[in-house]
Scaffold this active site. Structure first.
Site, PDB file in Angstrom:
ATOM      1  CD  GLN A 248      -2.742  -1.080   2.423  1.00 26.87           C
ATOM      2  OE1 GLN A 248      -3.001  -2.038   3.106  1.00 26.87           O
ATOM      3  NE2 GLN A 248      -3.510   0.155   2.822  1.00 26.87           N
ATOM      4  NE  ARG A 395     -13.320   0.225   4.178  1.00 26.27           N
ATOM      5  CZ  ARG A 395     -14.141  -0.207   3.227  1.00 26.27           C
ATOM      6  NH1 ARG A 395     -14.108  -1.435   3.075  1.00 26.27           N
ATOM      7  NH2 ARG A 395     -14.746   0.555   2.362  1.00 26.27           N
ATOM      8  CB  CYS A 396      -9.689   2.806  11.465  1.00 29.54           C
ATOM      9  SG  CYS A 396      -8.400   2.476  12.505  1.00 29.54           S
ATOM     10  CD  GLU A 765      -8.997   4.354   6.546  1.00 24.89           C
ATOM     11  OE1 GLU A 765      -9.092   5.386   7.163  1.00 24.89           O
ATOM     12  OE2 GLU A 765      -8.200   3.722   6.237  1.00 24.89           O
TER      13      GLU A 765
END
Length: 811
Positions: A248, A395-396, A765
């Site tokens: 990523q 996902r935060c 998110e």
């Protein structure tokens, strides 16, 4: 090895001297025609045709001449001495090329340890002892993936089992040391604090009401469709390392590889092709990556390593694992005044989280949420245990999920204790829309917000008053129905370089745009999509700024040899940083295009105005030059004193983060006989500022809500007392399917960010952050009248059944 330092959070963000007030609306407005398809258009994703035809290119699709394959021998123990590694039988198998151990890595230049992104260290391959179940012990290199797997079974490792420590509270007693290589002989990794302890103590001393609760947010796994993998290819003649990997953050990983290996950074190329989901799990550097690269250096051959599903579930990509004790204070009128939080962060064997360097607990201090508290005292202690490294920002935005879950649970508990309706209680306690930009008691400067508008819309969509009436009627019949609210504030877009860096690299991001003579464009950016739709949304941003049709803009990411340096995609930072960089680079191009247009039209620059895709003479719109005509002139007929070409690069350093928010309402029905929970309705109202593509935003929210449902009701990584992972297969680690997922009902408000170039905030998110407390609050709301005050997630039927029996409810 050195121990990590304790840290106290000091933020440098300031409220603007001339704050800009922004209005909240509900409708997306597209300002460009459909042929341009700029921001606001529901453009279908440009990348989808190759995916739905099976033409995506992932790491496992890479095949290079002479490529060898790597598999990994993993530890069956969570804590054990390594007495001997015997690879002789494995090396006898035809096709086996090498077996690489920690001793080999040490001899190659002390590569048996590597730095983490949080400036800690972790073993690549151990020499003396293993520290967690499924840890990498040695690697087998072979001519075939299955030969390598068979050879792993023939490697004999003689272990002397040691007692592991799995509970972080026990680990703090230091009776069993996890990291004996550290200077300080303790499992305490770091202490972090934010807020003002003295001011908080004073607020609590005056409080009329205080609620307390212990909240555990368990370890979970990102469970991407694609596991981690790499193809490393060392070219000795060119002294060049080419790496395909599931990354990523390709540029950050290249820098780490240069630091670890000693190879010059310009001799390392990292290519991150299509990625089958990341969710933060493909930001850290895992041992398998390092071993794969070293194996290519040693053999001189391309090496492929692809995790299988069980390896992925057992060895890496873990998140959460926060043990929280929280206290919330209110005055006699029910106004929230203070927050006190003590948290233990279970790091596993290393602090390998991908948090910004100054923030070992991530952005956890956003935990005051949507409420104007007078003071807060937030303290977190990191602890080593015999588990794999955790801390992935699943996902935060760096621990925001934990922060939101805690504050939204505590607000609900306070409301119930005071016998106030949870919605009415929130309305009475929200930060007002006229208070923005708002500086919280922990130092964050919220850019814009209108929390009451979002909750009001959610209540109207779901008919909140009608549901409360229905609940009362059902409760009178002994039926269990609950309504839960989550009114959350997120913080995304890391970040301002003054506060945010990873390994010293400032967290800016970048975009480079080049317009060809025929008016088509290519843009390269420092982020990396894993399903967010960057090839579409970035093209729409550029289309909005320059009037080029979005279909004429090619987006490229993920190749460190061609893309400008950037910090990657995670924590909803792509639109706030790289999207902003794309807009700013496009504006630089437009400024140059204006000079060319003035030259071609024989007028002064001040005589021109921009109109969608062209510069026209003020008052004479027929006298105009389109961006395509200007692009051709940039290479054929530009002003003599102006250099040729039409391109620009921007490295964008945001002045502040952005603060998306939302209000979610969940309705559940509970079977008192089995404890089964049925999510009957779920309304989600999100505010992510100005929207680039509503279709993509809706897709991101629906996917995110499902990933919020998962930890609320299903997901948990469980270890036994020996450190064995009991949920290391998909038969044991539960994920929701379409059957368990409700129909998500979506709404929106639009409150632009006043400091972002086009007012966007980020959204990917928010639903994963906001959904779990809404669901948990709904379940507890259904059970509160029975005496159930709190249930830790995942709230399984067994937990509910047990709570019902403990509170006297029978079939």
């Amino acid at each position: 090895m050195p121990h990590l330092q304790d840290r106290s959070e000091k933020l440098t963000a300031k409220v603007p001297e001339a704050p800009v007030r922004v209005d909240t609306t509900e409708e997306v407005v597209a300002k460009t025609p459909a042929k341009v398809c700029g921001m606001g258009h529901r453009m279908k994703r440009k990348e989808d045709p190759r995916f739905i035809q099976g033409k995506g290119r992932y790491v496992d699709d890479v095949k290079l001449p002479g490529m060898l394959y790597m598999d990994i021998v993993r530890s069956p123990y969570a804590h054990a001495k390594i007495l001997k590694i015997d690879s002789s039988e494995a090396l006898k198998i035809p096709g086996v090329v090498a077996v690489i151990t920690g001793q080999d890595l040490k001899a190659a230049g002390n590569l048996h340890y590597m730095p983490t992104l949080m400036s800690d260290t972790q073993p690549v391959l151990p020499i003396d002892k293993v520290l967690y179940y499924a840890q990498e012990v040695c690697a087998v290199i072979a001519t075939d993936r299955y030969i390598a797997a068979d050879a792993c079974e023939k490697v004999l490792v003689d272990y002397e089992p040691l007692q592991p420590v799995i509970d972080p509270h026990e680990a703090l007693k230091d009776q069993i040391l996890v990291r004996e290589d550290k200077e300080k002989k303790t499992n305490h990794v770091w202490h972090w604090s934010a807020g003002d302890k003295a001011a908080t103590d004073a607020v609590f001393a005056k409080a009329a009401h205080v609620v307390k609760e212990k909240i555990y947010i368990p370890r979970i796994h990102v469970c991407s469709i694609e596991t981690c993998g790499m193809v490393a290819s060392w070219d000795k003649a060119r002294e060049h390392m080419q790496i395909y990997m599931t990354s990523q953050a390709p540029h950050a990983h290249r820098t780490v590889f240069a630091l670890v290996s000693g190879l010059p950074e310009h001799k390392i190329q990292i290519i991150s092709p299509d990625i089958g989901g990341g969710f933060g799990g493909k930001v850290p550097v895992y041992p398998g990556y390092v071993v794969c690269a070293v194996a290519s250096l040693v053999t001189g051959k391309p090496i492929k390593w692809i995790e299988d599903r069980s390896e992925n579930l057992q060895a890496d990509s873990f998140a959460r694992d926060y043990h929280i004790e929280a206290e919330l204070a209110a005055d006699a009128s029910g106004k929230l005044t203070g927050l006190r939080v003590r948290t233990i962060s279970d790091c596993g064997v290393a602090d390998a989280a991908a948090n910004p360097s100054k923030f070992p607990a991530g952005l956890y201090s956003i935990c005051t949420g949507s409420y104007p508290l007078l003071a807060a005292d937030i303290q977190v202690d990191g602890v080593y245990t015999n588990k794999p490294p955790g801390g992935v920002a699943y996902r935060c935005s760096f621990r925001v999920t934990e922060a939101v879950h805690m504050i939204e649970r505590m607000v609900d508990i306070m409301a119930h204790d005071l016998k106030r309706d949870p919605a009415e209680f929130r309305f009475a306690n929200f930060i007002g829309a006229d208070q923005f930009p708002y500086k919280s008691c922990t130092g964050w400067v919220y850019d814009s917000g209108n929390y009451a508008a979002a909750l009001d819309k959610a209540m109207k969509m779901i008919d909140y008053a009608g549901l409360r009436k229905e609940q009362a009627e059902k409760r009178a019949k002994g039926q269990l129905m609950g309504i839960g609210i989550s009114s959350f504030t997120e913080v995304v877009g890391a970040g301002p370089a003054a506060d945010f860096d990873i390994l010293g690299i400032k967290m800016f991001d970048s975009a480079e745009i080049r317009i060809h003579p025929t008016g088509k464009a290519i843009a390269r950016l420092g982020t990396k999509s894993q399903g967010q739709g960057h090839e579409t949304t970035y093209a729409q941003i550029i289309a909005e700024e320059l009037g080029l049709p979005a279909l004429d803009v090619q987006i490229e990411e993920g190749d460190t040899d061609t893309a400008p340096y950037g910090l990657g995609t995670y924590a909803s930072r792509s639109t706030p940083t790289s999207g902003a960089a794309a807009a700013m680079a496009a504006r630089k191009i437009r400024a140059k295009a204006k000079k060319i247009a003035a030259y071609l039209l024989e007028v002064g620059e001040g005589d021109l105005e921009w109109n969608i895709d062209r510069f026209q003479v003020k008052g004479s719109p027929d006298q105009a030059k389109t961006i395509q005509e200007i692009a051709f002139a940039a290479y054929t007929n530009h002003p003599p004193d102006l250099e040729a070409g039409l391109e620009a690069t921007d490295y964008y350093n945001p002045p502040n983060l952005t603060f998306p928010f939302g209000s979610y309402i969940c309705v559940v029905d509970i079977d008192s006989g089995t404890g089964a929970i049925h999510v009957r309705r779920f309304v989600a109202v999100d505010d992510c500022g100005n929207i680039i593509n509503p279709l993509i935003v809706e897709g991101q929210i629906e996917g995110g809500l499902t990933m919020g449902l998962a930890p609320a009701l299903f997901e948990e990584i469980v270890y036994d007392e020996n450190g064995q992972n009991l949920t290391g297969t998909m038969a044991d680690y539960l994920l929701p399917t379409a059957v368990e997922s409700p129909k998500w009902e979506l709404g929106k408000t639009i409150t632009p960010s006043p400091h972002h170039p086009f007012g966007a905030k980020g959204v990917g998110e928010s639903p994963t952050v906001g959904a779990p407390p809404a669901i948990a609050n709904a379940v507890v709301d259904a059970l509160w009248h029975l005496g159930v005050r709190h249930l830790d997630i995942p709230i399984t039927p067994h937990k509910v059944w047990k709570a019902l029996r403990e509170h006297g409810v029978r079939d």
